[in-house]
Design a protein around this motif. Structure first.
Motif, PDB file in Angstrom:
ATOM      1  N   MET A  56      -9.906  22.364   4.192  1.00  0.00           N
ATOM      2  CA  MET A  56     -10.497  21.032   4.284  1.00  0.00           C
ATOM      3  C   MET A  56     -11.345  20.914   5.538  1.00  0.00           C
ATOM      4  SD  MET A  56      -7.778  18.423   2.842  1.00  0.00           S
ATOM      5  CE  MET A  56      -8.387  17.731   1.404  1.00  0.00           C
ATOM      6  N   MET A  59     -14.534  22.138   4.907  1.00  0.00           N
ATOM      7  CA  MET A  59     -15.399  21.231   4.173  1.00  0.00           C
ATOM      8  C   MET A  59     -15.985  20.179   5.088  1.00  0.00           C
ATOM      9  SD  MET A  59     -13.854  20.457   0.452  1.00  0.00           S
ATOM     10  CE  MET A  59     -12.317  21.300   0.471  1.00  0.00           C
ATOM     11  N   LEU A  61     -14.685  17.621   7.621  1.00  0.00           N
ATOM     12  CA  LEU A  61     -14.354  16.219   7.663  1.00  0.00           C
ATOM     13  C   LEU A  61     -15.103  15.533   8.797  1.00  0.00           C
ATOM     14  CD1 LEU A  61     -10.566  16.701   7.100  1.00  0.00           C
ATOM     15  CD2 LEU A  61     -12.175  15.687   5.503  1.00  0.00           C
ATOM     16  N   LEU A  64     -16.740  12.233   8.564  1.00  0.00           N
ATOM     17  CA  LEU A  64     -15.986  11.402   7.646  1.00  0.00           C
ATOM     18  C   LEU A  64     -15.336  10.304   8.467  1.00  0.00           C
ATOM     19  CD1 LEU A  64     -15.879  12.084   4.681  1.00  0.00           C
ATOM     20  CD2 LEU A  64     -13.536  12.748   4.995  1.00  0.00           C
TER      21      LEU A  64
ATOM     22  N   LYS B   8     -20.473  17.133  -0.514  1.00  0.00           N
ATOM     23  CA  LYS B   8     -19.269  17.186   0.290  1.00  0.00           C
ATOM     24  C   LYS B   8     -18.338  16.063  -0.069  1.00  0.00           C
ATOM     25  CE  LYS B   8     -21.128  18.759   4.543  1.00  0.00           C
ATOM     26  NZ  LYS B   8     -21.296  18.364   5.942  1.00  0.00           N
ATOM     27  N   ASP B   9     -18.915  14.899  -0.231  1.00  0.00           N
ATOM     28  CA  ASP B   9     -18.079  13.752  -0.572  1.00  0.00           C
ATOM     29  C   ASP B   9     -17.382  13.980  -1.901  1.00  0.00           C
ATOM     30  OD1 ASP B   9     -20.188  11.158   0.834  1.00  0.00           O
ATOM     31  OD2 ASP B   9     -18.675  12.481   1.698  1.00  0.00           O
ATOM     32  N   MET B  12     -14.840  16.389  -1.537  1.00  0.00           N
ATOM     33  CA  MET B  12     -13.753  15.764  -0.801  1.00  0.00           C
ATOM     34  C   MET B  12     -12.859  14.974  -1.746  1.00  0.00           C
ATOM     35  SD  MET B  12     -12.684  15.603   2.211  1.00  0.00           S
ATOM     36  CE  MET B  12     -11.344  14.739   2.915  1.00  0.00           C
ATOM     37  N   ALA B  99      -5.277  14.539   3.861  1.00  0.00           N
ATOM     38  CA  ALA B  99      -6.698  14.823   3.703  1.00  0.00           C
ATOM     39  C   ALA B  99      -7.372  15.177   5.003  1.00  0.00           C
ATOM     40  CB  ALA B  99      -7.383  13.619   3.072  1.00  0.00           C
ATOM     41  N   SER B 100      -6.899  14.619   6.043  1.00  0.00           N
ATOM     42  CA  SER B 100      -7.687  14.803   7.264  1.00  0.00           C
ATOM     43  C   SER B 100      -6.771  15.085   8.436  1.00  0.00           C
ATOM     44  CB  SER B 100      -8.498  13.545   7.541  1.00  0.00           C
ATOM     45  OG  SER B 100      -7.636  12.437   7.589  1.00  0.00           O
TER      46      SER B 100
END
Lengths: 419, 101
Positions: A56, A59, A61, A64, B8-9, B12, B99-100
């Protein structure tokens, strides 16, 4: 900051783990999210999902921000709500189509009609148990009123369909053929006066026979296998028909099965008695006053008893049929005494008993209508003593041209061997 | 390699959804939502609305599409705020965890 992934020897030589344990001060450089700052337990989770996290992270973030995440969260939420709504729609649609959607709206009065019943003797619907046992139905074929539990078998016979009815029909055909033969014999040979007796009972017998089915499974079949035929106690049978013919008694159909194992001899006519005694033991039991219906070699009774019975019924000329079979097959010599003639007439059927060896008997049975059918059926009997008797009997019977010897002398010798 | 932001989104989102399903969180969230909606009477309200719609259309002629078209917007609107908030909270938590970083 110390490197994260390298394990290194400590100064004291202690082995250090590969990864430096996370602390909340030791935020990895990639993480820029403020949300994860306060949570310590995340770190253990991070260990588990390290690989996916790396992915991730790749990818990126980065960039984000919170709003994006929030947007994603909102999306997820919207999806969930939509799922619920759809699910609800499907349920409603199914209820509508199956007809139970408006069930809740029933008025209370109708609801009372469908309440669960809790009374003794009734089921929860309020129906009586065993209601249909005593009910009567009208047969559409014969317009008779039949009990409900007997309706199906009755219909089977009434319509003539089903396994049993075809069997009955076949038997009836066979019977009617026999009966035609026997009737014609009767008319030729006997007086018309004599016919009156047999005719009347024939009619009666025919009528009543239609009511009682010899093939009904209710009739006891225990006797069927022991002898060629069994006799019913009721005098209204077709018995008179049978005994008028000589040598054609091999078919057992006209006889009805008796539920008891004996026969009350008072109801039998002389002809019937004779035929009975040629095929069955016939010894009268002291307890029941009935004749034994087992075979001529029945172990319950001795031959002396059998002979006694025969003498009692048929006069002194009567002898056990086994011996006489050897005599019968010799010739049609009728010049002898009346006893011999009468013996010959009904002794044709006695061939059944000793004739296990079909080969010895085929030649002997030529003059008679029996054929080897009965003898073949007897082959299934596995009594050794019986076979030995056959050997001796056939030995006797093979003297075709000789005149019939008086039966008294050889008889004891044969039976001595067996007994 | 230049990866567009949109891509990417999307990636994601796909990854997050996958994570949701894999961990079973999605099922749990769904169950939670259902329970909450029944508890707060959302289902009964919506059922009443359904009855009206059906009576309007006629019992024999109701189709799934009709129902969906009529009911879904109403359903979405009828969700109480408390339920909404709680659910969103849970989702955010999950995202934060997985997720992050």
């Amino acid at each position: 900051m110390p490197p994260l992934s390298s394990g290194q020897q400590g100064g004291e030589g202690r082995w250090q783990p590969l990864e430096v344990p996370w602390t909340h001060t030791n935020i990895p450089p990639q993480c820029v999210q403020p949300c994860c700052r306060p949570l310590c337990y995340e770190q253990s989770e991070h260990r588990l999902h390290k690989s996916s996290q790396m992915k991730m992270e790749e990818m990126s973030l980065s960039g984000l921000d919170n709003s994006k995440l929030e947007a994603i969260a909102q999306e997820i939420y919207a999806d969930l709500v939509e799922d619920s709504c759809l699910g609800f729609c499907f349920e409603v649609h199914r209820a509508v189509k199956c007809g139970y959607f408006f069930l809740d709206d029933t008025d209370p009065e109708s609801m009372k009609d469908f309440e669960i019943v809790d009374q003794p003797g009734l089921d929860i619907f309020g129906q009586v148990f065993n209601q249909w046992k005593s009910k009567e139905c009208v047969c559409p074929n014969c317009s008779r009123s039949i009990a409900a539990s007997r309706f199906a078998p009755h219909l089977e016979k009434c319509l003539g369909m089903g396994r049993n009815s075809s069997r009955i029909a076949n038997r009836r055909i066979a019977n009617s053929n026999n009966m035609n033969k026997s009737e014609s014999d009767q008319e030729d040979n006997d007086d018309i006066n004599d016919n009156d007796w047999s005719y009347g009972s024939e009619k009666k017998a025919k009528k009543r026979k239609s009511d009682k089915n010899p093939n009904s499974p209710r009739r006891s079949k225990s006797l069927k296998h022991k002898n060629g035929f069994s006799v019913c106690t009721s005098a209204s049978n077709t018995l008179p028909l049978l005994f008028s013919s000589s040598g054609e008694l091999s078919n057992s159909d006209p006889f009805k099965y008796n539920n008891s194992t004996g026969i009350s001899y008072e109801t039998l006519g002389p002809e019937e008695l004779r035929s009975l005694l040629t095929t069955q033991c016939g010894v009268i039991s002291e307890h029941t006053k009935k004749m034994c219906t087992r075979s001529l070699r029945c172990p319950q009774h001795t031959d002396e008893q059998r002979r006694t019975v025969r003498i009692y019924f048929l006069g002194s000329s009567a002898v056990l049929p086994e011996v006489e079979s050897s005599l019968d097959n010799d010739s049609f010599d009728m010049t002898d005494s009346q006893a011999l003639i009468s013996r010959l007439q009904w002794d044709g059927s006695s061939d059944l008993s000793p004739s296990d060896s079909g080969s010895s008997k085929t030649s002997e049975n030529q003059g008679w209508g029996l054929g080897t059918n009965s003898s073949e059926s007897r082959k299934t009997k596995k009594k050794k003593s019986h076979l030995s008797l056959v050997g001796t009997a056939s030995g006797l019977g093979s003297n075709k041209k000789k005149k019939p010897k008086p039966p008294a002398p050889p008889t004891p010798s044969i039976y001595d061997d067996i007994n | 390699m230049v990866v567009s932001k949109m891509n990417k989104d999307a990636q994601m989102r796909a990854a997050i959804n996958q994570k949701l399903i894999e961990t079973g969180e999605r099922e749990r969230l769904k169950e939670l939502l259902r329970a909450k909606l029944i508890e707060c009477g959302w289902k009964d309200q919506l059922k009443a609305h359904c009855k009206e719609v059906i009576k309007e259309k006629g019992l024999e002629h109701v189709t799934v599409d009709d129902l969906v078209a009529e009911i879904t917007p109403k359903g979405r609107a009828l969700v109480p705020d408390s339920v909404k908030k709680e659910l969103l909270q849970r989702i955010r938590t999950f995202l934060a965890q997985h997720a992050s970083l």
